[in-house]
Motif scaffolding. Sequence first.
Motif, PDB file in Angstrom:
ATOM      1  N   ASN A   1      -3.432  -9.980   6.648  1.00 17.09           N
ATOM      2  CA  ASN A   1      -4.507  -9.115   7.117  1.00 17.09           C
ATOM      3  C   ASN A   1      -4.151  -8.679   8.540  1.00 17.09           C
TER       4      ASN A   1
ATOM      5  N   HIS B   1       5.687  -1.284   3.970  1.00 17.81           N
ATOM      6  CA  HIS B   1       4.494  -0.447   4.104  1.00 17.81           C
ATOM      7  C   HIS B   1       4.511   0.291   5.439  1.00 17.81           C
TER       8      HIS B   1
ATOM      9  N   HIS C   1      -2.783 -11.104  12.865  1.00 20.27           N
ATOM     10  CA  HIS C   1      -3.089 -11.511  11.488  1.00 20.27           C
ATOM     11  C   HIS C   1      -4.315 -12.402  11.618  1.00 20.27           C
TER      12      HIS C   1
ATOM     13  N   ASN D   1       6.558  -7.208   4.545  1.00 22.87           N
ATOM     14  CA  ASN D   1       6.058  -8.537   4.223  1.00 22.87           C
ATOM     15  C   ASN D   1       6.959  -9.136   3.138  1.00 22.87           C
TER      16      ASN D   1
ATOM     17  N   TYR E   1       2.374 -13.549  -0.557  1.00 21.48           N
ATOM     18  CA  TYR E   1       0.946 -13.439  -0.363  1.00 21.48           C
ATOM     19  C   TYR E   1       0.647 -12.317   0.623  1.00 21.48           C
ATOM     20  N   THR E   2      -0.612 -11.995   0.752  1.00 21.28           N
ATOM     21  CA  THR E   2      -1.065 -10.851   1.543  1.00 21.28           C
ATOM     22  C   THR E   2      -1.479 -11.282   2.944  1.00 21.28           C
TER      23      THR E   2
ATOM     24  N   TYR F   1      -5.944  -4.262   7.899  1.00 17.41           N
ATOM     25  CA  TYR F   1      -5.564  -3.829   6.566  1.00 17.41           C
ATOM     26  C   TYR F   1      -4.814  -4.933   5.844  1.00 17.41           C
ATOM     27  N   SER F   2      -5.047  -5.025   4.543  1.00 15.08           N
ATOM     28  CA  SER F   2      -4.339  -5.988   3.709  1.00 15.08           C
ATOM     29  C   SER F   2      -2.927  -5.483   3.464  1.00 15.08           C
ATOM     30  N   ILE F   3      -1.944  -6.328   3.781  1.00 15.85           N
ATOM     31  CA  ILE F   3      -0.540  -5.966   3.637  1.00 15.85           C
ATOM     32  C   ILE F   3       0.093  -6.897   2.606  1.00 15.85           C
ATOM     33  N   PRO F   4       0.234  -6.436   1.352  1.00 13.32           N
ATOM     34  CA  PRO F   4       0.864  -7.265   0.330  1.00 13.32           C
ATOM     35  C   PRO F   4       2.379  -7.311   0.508  1.00 13.32           C
ATOM     36  N   LYS F   5       3.032  -8.081  -0.330  1.00 13.62           N
ATOM     37  CA  LYS F   5       4.488  -8.171  -0.289  1.00 13.62           C
ATOM     38  C   LYS F   5       5.088  -6.766  -0.402  1.00 13.62           C
TER      39      LYS F   5
END
Length: 189
Positions: free
Chosen positions: A120, A146, A169, A113, A117-118, A139-143
């Motif tokens: 989903n 991952h 998303h 990412n 911003y995050t 799952y929340s994927i922040p910058k």
Amino acid sequence: MKKIFFSLIILLSVSFGAFAQVDVELPKGQVVLFDGFENGNYWIWAGFDWDQYGTHKFSTGANLSKDWASEGRHSLELTMDAMPDDSSKSAVWFYDGTNDLTGCKYLVVDIYNPEEYTFNIGAVIQATDAWNWCAAPHYSIPKGKHTVVYDLTKYEDKMNDVRRITITHDWVPIPKESHIYIDNIRYIK
């Protein structure tokens, strides 16, 4: 009262983190590469043509990219329009094809990412002639970079006849046209 409220918020945050399947050690088992994006692109983005099946999708592209890769030279860049607060807030990318993933317990995806911003991000497998919906949690994927593990153990009996794999998303507005990258999709038996 404020102390109780903040304590509950902290407890919920810790609880969700404990069950997250992002950047965890991979489950034990045989790892099988499904798509590393080195042999072409077989993924499609769902856009206006999905209106007949529900609300508009904000996805705008699914293209091979050399901008980032977790393995090899290519990844898949997933692009989407801005998603305002009052929208359906959904972007969808999918791969169609009949595949025998017998024994598949987990779907693993490397995600990058680059945004501030995050997202989903969820995964769905549709299987058998009935196109059974086999959904894994979002799952929340922040910058950042991952590795995400989607648990499909409750659907093992349907993995011998997979018809579609979908990445989504959902539910979270995004302020501008955006993109994320996925690579090294594999499953674990």
